[in-house]
Every structure is written in structure tokens, then in C-alpha cells.
Design an enzyme around this catalytic site. Structure first.
Site, PDB file in Angstrom:
ATOM      1  CG  ASP A 136     -11.010  11.630  27.868  1.00 45.86           C
ATOM      2  OD1 ASP A 136     -10.068  10.863  27.654  1.00 45.86           O
ATOM      3  OD2 ASP A 136     -11.686  12.132  26.960  1.00 45.86           O
ATOM      4  CG  ASP A 340     -13.348  18.755  27.644  1.00 43.38           C
ATOM      5  OD1 ASP A 340     -13.354  18.128  26.568  1.00 43.38           O
ATOM      6  OD2 ASP A 340     -13.924  18.332  28.668  1.00 43.38           O
ATOM      7  CB  CYS A 378      -8.806  39.506  18.606  1.00 39.95           C
ATOM      8  SG  CYS A 378      -8.227  37.920  19.270  1.00 39.95           S
ATOM      9  CB  CYS A 380      -5.224  35.777  19.512  1.00 44.04           C
ATOM     10  SG  CYS A 380      -5.670  35.868  17.758  1.00 44.04           S
ATOM     11  CB  CYS A 383      -6.149  39.118  15.864  1.00 43.12           C
ATOM     12  SG  CYS A 383      -7.585  38.063  15.523  1.00 43.12           S
ATOM     13  CG  HIS A 409      -9.255  34.198  16.272  1.00 45.27           C
ATOM     14  ND1 HIS A 409      -9.242  35.424  16.918  1.00 45.27           N
ATOM     15  CD2 HIS A 409     -10.552  33.965  15.928  1.00 45.27           C
ATOM     16  CE1 HIS A 409     -10.462  35.923  16.935  1.00 45.27           C
ATOM     17  NE2 HIS A 409     -11.280  35.060  16.346  1.00 45.27           N
TER      18      HIS A 409
END
Length: 443
Positions: A136, A340, A378, A380, A383, A409
Site C-alpha cells: 500500500d 486484506d 482443520c 492447517c 491443528c 490457524h
């Protein structure tokens, strides 16, 4: 597209001709966006759904192509403010499914300095991230930190009765705006700096992200209508200057990958100002657009729709700074392609974790002997490998690893939700998926 909304007298004069930008159009072919499946064609919303939305749904899938890879949209872009997603190894970013990372020009300008990133080969090389990157412009941080509001500006209350140069209670104004740019003091050490459209472009070119944003003035819901009009014109003129400097730098920096430039849409809560900004910047040769500024939560979808009714359909649109599930679905169905937010990692550092049934705080005593994962099912890294009890212990022991594991996560949760929303558009099940997901999360 609806009939144009009349604009007020200060904007009645025609905009000046766009500057000549030799050499830019040839390089712009290195960046592209193609529309995939349109929400209205795949999912056939009812008249009642359209009425509830306030207008036609503009959601779609698409593909952004950059020199460092593609982004399938809609997509959540992970925030790596200082060339790092906080507490997370760059190598873990791909693991939780993020397609791109957004860093901040203001923070990287102050530390380590854009020349360091340029010498390293650009943002991606510097942080060992091979995929697409965004920066940005630094405008949000200059304005928000400059008025003493730290991370955020109050966007909840429409109250323009106070002064336009208000600062947070007990704080000093660190930023001073004029038509040429902004003088500001570093929040790190108080040193005085200057940002202008040209400086922002030079800094972002040195940082080397695939997608950059034009320098704009951030206003709030508390600014007067008169100041919003003045600021909108300033941002329009700055956009022209950003394009001119961007074209010059693109031509002179031989051998560098092309960096796309997005214009930023302001206008706060005013429909005519938002549409005016989109018409003005939409006529300029930007590669895409960022929808920024003051957005009341309850009007988020309406404002996004106003903008996307005016912006060119063949350009991607990025909504700056959202991550709550209801906001994400509202943004997607009204035409946002990417967005975002720092929230997934920020709340993780305070032990909060996302689940399909809402957000919970892992510091609670009930997790001390809970040996299940943060979220059943999950995929990830956290997890699959760690329990709530272990991460609870880490947080209570003030071990930094707790922030890392919860951040992984949380990022995966938001990225996957957006990925699933994209698949639901393509399969024609978006509205059913939205209702099920939000009904469960906010139950």
C-alpha cells in the site's frame, strides 16, 4: 449500471486531460486480469435477494496475472506489514494457502529503507516469498498515525461536528497535509519526513511489489462534507501525478519486472463522491483499483457496489482492510476481488482463534486440559500437530510460539473461507454457502 448520481457544484468543471505516458502501455501487458464466473449468471439470485442487497450483485471470480504468479479471485491477501506476516515464517505462508502478501510502504520506508529492499531484489526476494506481492502507498499510516490514532481511525460514527484536523485525545498531530504532499514525523523516533505522490511511487518501486497503490489522502467519517470534497480533488490530482511518476520509473528502471499501479477510491459515505472518484480514476490508465477510506460497517456492501457499478469491469478491485466473515461475504457479492486485513494475526497475539462456530479466546481455563485441535477437521499445520491445551500453556507462559501457532490457524481459516466462497460461485451454491457459513459462525 444505474443512472449517474448528480455531483455537487465544486465538481462541475471538466477534469483536465490525462498526461501523456509514453512507454507505460507496452509494459502493462505484463499484468492482467480476466473475469471468470459471474455470480449472477452462476447463482441466479432472486428478486428478493437483489432487493435486500440494495442493487444487483456484482461478484465474480477471476485471475490476476503478475510477474511472480497468478491470484485466483476472490482472494484474501495476507498482511506482511514489515516484510513479514507477524510471528509466521515466510515459508509457512504457502502452507496456509495464501496466494499473495501485502506489505506497507510507510513502515518499510522508515525501516530498513526502500534502498535495502531494492538491493535485495525486491520485497519477495528480501523476505523469501516467491509469490505475488502488494504494497500500500503508506497514506493510511501517514494519516492515521499522524493524527494519533495508532493502528486505526474511528470509522464507526458519522459525526462531522468537530474540526477536520482532529487528533486522538492527548496526542500530538504528527502529519500536516498540503496540496503537494504530507509532512510527517516518524512514530519511531520523531524524525521529520516528506511523502508526496512522487516519493511514494519511488519508494514503492524500490520495494518492488507486483501491485502498488497510488498515494491518496485518507479521510474519516468525522470530516465535514466540504473537507471530503476538497480531499477528493486532492487525491484525484495526486493520482495523475502518481501515474506520471510511475510511467517515468517504469521506463527508467530497465530490467525490473513490471509493477502494476492501482488507483485508490475515496469519498467516505457519500454516494456522489464515491461515484465521482470512480468515474475520474476509472478514466485513468490504472491497472486496478483499491476501495479505501471511511466505510461504515452497515453500509459496506452499498459503498462497494456504488464503486463497482462505476469502475471498469476488466480491472481488479481490492478492498482495503476487512476480514470479518460477514464483511467478506458482503464484499465478495458486491464485486470485491481481493482484500486484506491484519486482524487474523493481531487477535492471535491475544490468544483469539477462529472456528466455524465463532471466535474464541484460548486463555480461558477450560482449555487447560483440552487436547483437541483449535478446530476439528482443520488441515492447517497447527491443528494437525498441536492441541488447545499446549497452545493455552504457551500463551499463559508468555511463549512467542503461541502467537505463531494461532496465527497460522487464523490465516488458514480466513484464506480457506474465501477460497470456498470462490468455489461456491463457480458451482452455483454461493448464497447457500454464505447462509450456512454465517448462520453457524454468528449462532
Amino acid at each position: 449500471m444505474p443512472a449517474s448520481v448528480p455531483v455537487s457544484a465544486p465538481f462541475s468543471s471538466p477534469a483536465p486531460a490525462l498526461p501523456e505516458l509514453p512507454g507505460l502501455s507496452a509494459r502493462q501487458s505484463e499484468f492482467s486480469f480476466t473475469v471468470g464466473t459471474r455470480l449472477t449468471e452462476a447463482c441466479s439470485p432472486s428478486d428478493a435477494q437483489v432487493d435486500a442487497n440494495g442493487g444487483a450483485f456484482l461478484g465474480r471470480t477471476g485471475t490476476i496475472t503478475t510477474p511472480h504468479g497468478t491470484i485466483q479471485t476472490p482472494a484474501f491477501i495476507a498482511v506482511g506489514t514489515k516484510a513479514t506476516v507477524k510471528a509466521v515464517l515466510p515459508e509457512s505462508i504457502a502452507g496456509f494457502g495464501a496466494q499473495a502478501v501485502l506489505a506497507n510502504a510507510y513502515h518499510l520506508y522508515l525501516q530498513p529503507g526502500p534502498e535495502i529492499l531494492d538491493a535485495a531484489g525486491g520485497l519477495g526476494a528480501f523476505m523469501n516469498w516467491p509469490g505475488p506481492t502488494f504494497t500500500d502507498s503508506g497514506g493510511f499510516q501517514v494519516m492515521s498515525l499522524g493524527s494519533g490514532f495508532k493502528k486505526v481511525i474511528d470509522m464507526k460514527n458519522v459525526d462531522s461536528s468537530g474540526p477536520d484536523d482532529a487528533v486522538a485525545p492527548g496526542k500530538e498531530r504528527l502529519a500536516h497535509i498540503d496540496d503537494d504532499g504530507v509532512w510527517f514525523k516518524s512514530h519511531l523516533n520523531g524524525d521529520r519526513h516528506r511523502f508526496s505522490p512522487e516519493i511514494s511511487m519511488r519508494v514503492q518501486h524500490q520495494i518492488g511489489a507486483d501491485i502498488m497503490f497510488a498515494f491518496d489522502e485518507l479521510t474519516t467519517l468525522q470530516n465535514s462534507r466540504a473537507y471530503q470534497e476538497e480531499s477528493l480533488e486532492r487525491t484525484r490530482l495526486w493520482a495523475l501525478r502518481c501515474l506520471a511518476e510511475h510511467a517515468s520509473l517504469t521506463t527508467s528502471r530497465v530490467g525490473k519486472p513490471y509493477q502494476a499501479l492501482f488507483g485508490v477510491i475515496q469519498g467516505a459515505q457519500y454516494e456522489d463522491l464515491r461515484r465521482k472518484a470512480c468515474q475520474d480514476l476509472g478514466a485513468m490508465p490504472f491497472d486496478g483499483y483499491g476501495i479505501g477510506g471511511a466505510l461504515e460497517k452497515e453500509n459496506l456492501g452499498t459503498i462497494v457496489r456504488w464503486c463497482n457499478e462505476e469502475l471498469p469491469e476488466d480491472k481488479p478491485r481490492h478492498l482495503l482492510g476487512i476480514s470479518e466473515p460477514d464483511d467478506i461475504f458482503t464484499a465478495i457479492e458486491n464485486g470485491a476481488d481481493t482484500f486484506d486485513c491484519v486482524s487474523p494475526t493481531r487477535v492471535a497475539r491475544n490468544s483469539a482463534f477462529y472456528t466455524p462456530f465463532g471466535r474464541f479466546n484460548l486463555s480461558g481455563a477450560r482449555y487447560k486440559t483440552d487436547f483437541g485441535p483449535l478446530q476439528d477437521g482443520c488441515d492447517c499445520y497447527t491443528c494437525v500437530n498441536y492441541s488447545r491445551a499446549y497452545i493455552h500453556h504457551l500463551f499463559k507462559a508468555k511463549e512467542m510460539l503461541s502467537a505463531t501457532l494461532i496465527s497460522i490457524h487464523n490465516e488458514r481459516f480466513v484464506v480457506k473461507m474465501v477460497d470456498d466462497a470462490r468455489l461456491a460461485i463457480e458451482s452455483g451454491d454461493f448464497f447457500e454457502f454464505k447462509a450456512e457459513t454465517l448462520g453457524r459462525y454468528y449462532s
